[in-house]
Design a protein around this motif. Structure first.
Motif, PDB file in Angstrom:
ATOM      1  N   LEU A   1       0.745  -1.391  -0.148  1.00  0.00           N
ATOM      2  CA  LEU A   1      -0.065   0.151  -0.038  1.00  0.00           C
ATOM      3  C   LEU A   1       0.652   1.213   0.076  1.00  0.00           C
ATOM      4  N   VAL A   2       0.575   2.023  -0.817  1.00  0.00           N
ATOM      5  CA  VAL A   2       1.221   3.380  -0.830  1.00  0.00           C
ATOM      6  C   VAL A   2       0.528   4.673  -0.571  1.00  0.00           C
ATOM      7  N   GLY A   3       1.011   5.284   0.930  1.00  0.00           N
ATOM      8  CA  GLY A   3       0.446   6.423   1.183  1.00  0.00           C
ATOM      9  C   GLY A   3      -0.888   6.471   1.588  1.00  0.00           C
ATOM     10  N   GLN A   4      -1.225   5.254   2.450  1.00  0.00           N
ATOM     11  CA  GLN A   4      -2.563   5.137   2.968  1.00  0.00           C
ATOM     12  C   GLN A   4      -2.513   4.745   4.463  1.00  0.00           C
ATOM     13  N   HIS A   5      -1.784   5.458   5.045  1.00  0.00           N
ATOM     14  CA  HIS A   5      -1.436   5.121   6.639  1.00  0.00           C
ATOM     15  C   HIS A   5      -2.540   4.800   7.431  1.00  0.00           C
ATOM     16  N   ASP A   6      -3.645   5.738   7.302  1.00  0.00           N
ATOM     17  CA  ASP A   6      -4.824   5.688   8.198  1.00  0.00           C
ATOM     18  C   ASP A   6      -5.422   4.366   7.796  1.00  0.00           C
ATOM     19  N   VAL A   7      -5.938   3.980   6.206  1.00  0.00           N
ATOM     20  CA  VAL A   7      -6.466   2.739   5.888  1.00  0.00           C
ATOM     21  C   VAL A   7      -5.524   1.438   6.465  1.00  0.00           C
ATOM     22  N   GLU A   8      -4.359   1.759   6.437  1.00  0.00           N
ATOM     23  CA  GLU A   8      -3.657   0.170   6.651  1.00  0.00           C
ATOM     24  C   GLU A   8      -3.887   0.197   8.291  1.00  0.00           C
ATOM     25  N   GLN A   9      -3.915   1.186   8.954  1.00  0.00           N
ATOM     26  CA  GLN A   9      -4.135   0.865  10.303  1.00  0.00           C
ATOM     27  C   GLN A   9      -5.380   0.440  10.808  1.00  0.00           C
ATOM     28  N   SER A  10      -6.316   1.022  10.102  1.00  0.00           N
ATOM     29  CA  SER A  10      -7.727   0.484  10.219  1.00  0.00           C
ATOM     30  C   SER A  10      -7.986  -1.150   9.967  1.00  0.00           C
ATOM     31  N   LEU A  11      -7.380  -1.523   8.986  1.00  0.00           N
ATOM     32  CA  LEU A  11      -7.442  -2.783   8.322  1.00  0.00           C
ATOM     33  C   LEU A  11      -6.489  -3.727   9.352  1.00  0.00           C
ATOM     34  N   ARG A  12      -5.371  -3.204   9.860  1.00  0.00           N
ATOM     35  CA  ARG A  12      -4.736  -4.074  10.809  1.00  0.00           C
ATOM     36  C   ARG A  12      -5.584  -4.249  12.159  1.00  0.00           C
ATOM     37  N   ASP A  13      -6.153  -3.170  12.661  1.00  0.00           N
ATOM     38  CA  ASP A  13      -7.183  -3.264  13.853  1.00  0.00           C
ATOM     39  C   ASP A  13      -8.211  -4.407  13.533  1.00  0.00           C
ATOM     40  N   ALA A  14      -8.898  -4.214  12.393  1.00  0.00           N
ATOM     41  CA  ALA A  14     -10.213  -5.152  12.113  1.00  0.00           C
ATOM     42  C   ALA A  14      -9.458  -6.497  11.806  1.00  0.00           C
ATOM     43  N   ALA A  15      -8.220  -6.882  11.480  1.00  0.00           N
ATOM     44  CA  ALA A  15      -7.937  -8.124  11.100  1.00  0.00           C
ATOM     45  C   ALA A  15      -7.674  -8.673  12.702  1.00  0.00           C
ATOM     46  N   LEU A  16      -7.078  -7.842  13.647  1.00  0.00           N
ATOM     47  CA  LEU A  16      -6.838  -8.545  15.029  1.00  0.00           C
ATOM     48  C   LEU A  16      -8.121  -8.559  15.434  1.00  0.00           C
TER      49      LEU A  16
END
Length: 409
Positions: free
Chosen positions: A14-29
């Protein structure tokens, strides 16, 4: 590949999508039962402009959901992650429409798959790219699963828009929305340097003229034909001004698009037709073979219809890329005319933008942008490419004649 990208696992794509990345990581957890993660939902809608990475984000999330690592989900190294990202995981299915729409028949088949329990993975994941191409019937078929999802099924929809006219409002309202943004020039350039090993200066130039599209930046940096195609698109800005060159330029563009589409799919078409004939007994000598082939006309006609739809989609996509470049050129000219310091869409074409600005007023340049947008809309409404382009260059030419021309007072 940089250490930072490697540490991010699959999300390093993913390029330049920090907030989206964090939300997806949290949801996967959360999907793993970790109470520290944000709430997991069964239906997601990824939106963003072309090149922002909608489908990449969805696929990374699918890998994180299937990940078997004891560490952070989406490690990028376990079998579940590598097969998901490679497109071979048995419980992750990607729907990538190559035609004008996603039919209700095709969606019903997916709905049946979505209703099954996963066989080897943690979840049954369905990724639908270009979900804005769902027909009304297909959207309704999918809605049933989204409203009453099986326990271990996740639906990931990707679309360039959330406009009610482009997507079912009801379907959209049942999904958790993940909006992606256009990546910065700096982040795109860094990706080209880290992943593709490109020279920093070459990477920066490609990133600056890509319109925020990572894939296109890579093509512009590595493929001469992509650079030639872009130059052809931008030449139309000057050619459309003159009555003697406008319509010929439009005609040549259509011919070029049709030739490119034909060449790109020629081998695939032959292969598809041959495979269909073989599946129907073509080449066989057994009893009944001839009768089977005689009765296959309907199947061959269906194949030809799908191929025609795919060709139409490809031609429209090629034209749309040209129109986006063209609109960017007039936008740069307008910025120059108004003395704006905003970042140029085509920084390497500053001289051409200044020349356009000198030949008409800001109002005239706005007319040009409107003409390009109207052309895009006309093509979406099935107007023939040649007619849509002819109307566009006529409007552009008028924008450079009195009363819009500065020289006309």
């Amino acid at each position: 590949m940089s250490t930072e990208v490697a540490e991010r696992g699959v999300f390093g794509r993913l390029v330049g999508q920090h907030d989206v990345e964090q939300s997806l990581r949290d949801a996967a957890l959360s999907a793993r039962g970790d109470s520290s993660g944000s709430e997991m939902t069964h239906a997601w809608l990824f939106t963003g402009p072309p090149g922002s990475g909608r489908s990449v984000a969805a696929l990374c999330f699918a890998a994180a959901l299937q990940c078997t690592s004891d560490g952070a989900p989406g490690c990028g190294e376990c079998h579940a992650c590598t097969t998901t990202m490679g497109g071979t995981h048995g419980d992750v299915r990607r729907i990538i429409p190559d035609g004008l729409s996603i039919s209700v028949k095709g969606m019903r088949e997916i709905v049946n798959i979505a209703s099954r329990r996963p066989t080897t993975g943690r979840w049954q994941v369905i990724v639908v790219e270009d979900a804005d191409r769902l027909t009304e019937g297909a959207a309704n078929a999918l809605l049933k699963v989204v409203e009453e999802p099986p326990d271990r099924t996740v639906i990931l929809l990707c679309a360039p828009t959330t406009d009610p006219e482009d997507m079912s409002v009801t379907l959209r309202s049942r999904c958790r929305h993940m909006p992606l943004v256009t990546p910065s020039v700096e982040s795109i350039a860094q990706v080209l340097i880290d992943r593709d090993g490109l020279d920093p200066e070459r990477a920066r130039i490609a990133a600056s003229i890509s319109g925020g599209h990572v894939g296109r930046a890579r093509r512009l940096a590595t493929d001469e034909s992509a650079r030639d195609e872009r130059q052809r698109s931008l030449r139309l800005a000057a050619d459309a001004i003159g009555a003697s060159t406008a319509y010929k330029a439009a005609e040549n563009l259509v011919k070029s698009i049709e030739a490119d589409t034909k060449a790109f799919y020629a081998e695939l078409k032959e292969q598809e037709l041959e495979e269909l004939k073989v599946s129907l007994g073509g080449g066989g000598t057994g009893k009944g073979t001839a009768g089977t082939l005689r009765g296959s006309a309907g199947l061959i006609k269906d194949l030809e219809a799908r191929q025609k739809s795919r060709d139409t989609r490809a031609r429209r996509d090629l034209l749309d890329r040209t129109l986006i470049d063209l609109a960017g050129m007039y936008r740069d000219a307008l910025s120059y005319s108004l003395g704006s310091t905003s970042t140029a869409t085509h920084p390497d074409m500053a001289r051409q933008a200044a020349e356009l600005a000198a030949r008409t007023s800001p109002e005239g340049l706005l007319k040009c942008i409107e003409a390009v947008l109207e052309c895009r809309e006309a093509v979406d409404f099935n107007v023939k490419l040649q007619w849509a382009l002819d109307a566009m260059v006529a409007s552009i030419g008028a924008a450079f004649r009195p009363p819009f021309s500065r020289s006309g007072g």
